[in-house]
Design a protein around this motif. Structure first.
Motif: not given
Length: 330
Positions: A209-236
């Motif tokens: 759902h497009i709204e869930d995609m938007v929520d995921a992008y918003r999360l990428m702006l607030t998630a801690p550096h050490d949780k996402i840095h250099g990581e790849t995430f499937n979203i589906g």
């Protein structure tokens, strides 16, 4: 805290839902977009929309100054877009990617979110395709999207958070709705023609759902550096065959007033098929979708009935390839 965000391709299908959410979150947003489809973004004091080409790195660099984060959505999207000049897609989807990353880091950007695609997996019989699965691109679109990912990792640093997301096919209503994506196509046909045409049918496709995609992008702006840095995430999170999606649309549309929707199946040469596993983003970031694919179908059906999507078969504006051909994009 990240405050200033530049969204490349922010006047597209997802951008028209994402940007208002970012503004509501309190970000200052700059949209950098060629505006092939115009802009229906809100007139907001914290929004700046700049018509520009991401291949023009010198111009783009001036708008990267003062930005805390980049959400890189801009691309010639979906596989059918390669009906266009191949060079257009290569230069936008690949050639300018690393120069953009370098310019962002040089400008002092702290976080770079690369919006890739789950179609990089191409075809897989694996019951669950995780982020470690080999990339088997079937088209130049998913080939170039995948080739950009290691280019991003070359530049990651402690002060430059880099993350890649591989979204499923997006569906649902947007002020700039695309009607050339599977669920949206099926819903358009069901509501407005009373007959759904299924091309193939057995192919497995993840949708989001497009709204869930938007929520995921918003999360990428607030998630801690050490949780996402250099990581790849499937979203589906929902994987269905095209035939099953057609049955779901039929049920949703019939339930909401249109009776006796027919389904016609025809052959297809589009063999992309894969079953995406998104356990990682749930495990690492606690992310789970809040909406279903049926919700997206209902949203679209309501938009059609309420005349928010007029001339849905004839107006080129809903279709990426048709619009860009009409504009002579190059």
């Amino acid at each position: 805290m990240l405050k200033n965000v530049l969204v490349t391709g922010g006047a597209g299908y997802v951008g028209h839902v994402l940007v208002p959410r970012l503004l509501a979150d309190g970000y200052n947003v700059t949209v950098y977009d060629l505006l092939f489809f115009g802009s229906r973004l809100p007139n907001h004091p914290n929004l700046r929309v700049e018509q520009g080409d991401i291949r023009d790195t010198t111009k783009l660099a001036t708008y990267l100054k003062g930005q805390d984060a980049v959400l890189h959505l801009a691309c010639i999207s979906n596989d059918a877009s390669f009906e266009l000049d191949e060079n257009l897609s290569k230069t936008i989807n690949y050639d300018c990617f690393e120069p953009l990353v370098v310019a962002a880091r040089k400008a002092g950007v702290k976080r770079f979110v690369y919006c890739s695609t789950s179609s990089v997996y191409g075809v897989s019989d694996a019951p669950d395709v995780t982020e470690e699965h080999p990339l088997v691109p079937l088209t130049l679109y998913n080939k170039f999207k995948g080739m950009c990912e290691p280019l991003l990792w070359k530049h990651k640093a402690d002060d430059f958070t880099c993350v890649t997301v591989r979204p499923a096919t997006i569906c649902g209503y947007s002020p700039r709705t695309r009607l050339d994506l599977s669920v949206n196509i099926l819903t358009n046909h069901a509501v407005n023609k009373g007959v759904i045409t299924v091309f193939g049918g057995k192919q497995m496709r993840p949708n989001l759902h497009i709204e869930d995609m938007v929520d995921a992008y918003r999360l990428m702006l607030t998630a801690p550096h050490d949780k996402i840095h250099g990581e790849t995430f499937n979203i589906g999170f929902e994987n269905h065959s095209i035939a099953d999606l057609a049955s779901m649309v039929k049920s949703v549309v019939e339930t909401n007033g249109r009776r006796d929707i027919g389904i016609v199946t025809t052959p297809s040469d589009d063999n992309r098929s894969y079953h995406v596993n998104s356990d990682k983003i749930r495990r690492v970031l606690g992310y789970a979708p809040a909406r279903s694919i049926e919700d997206a179908m209902r949203d679209l059906a309501r938009a059609f009935v309420n005349h928010l999507l007029p001339n849905s078969f004839d107006d080129d504006w809903y279709y990426n390839v048709r619009t860009m051909k009409k504009l002579g994009a190059r």
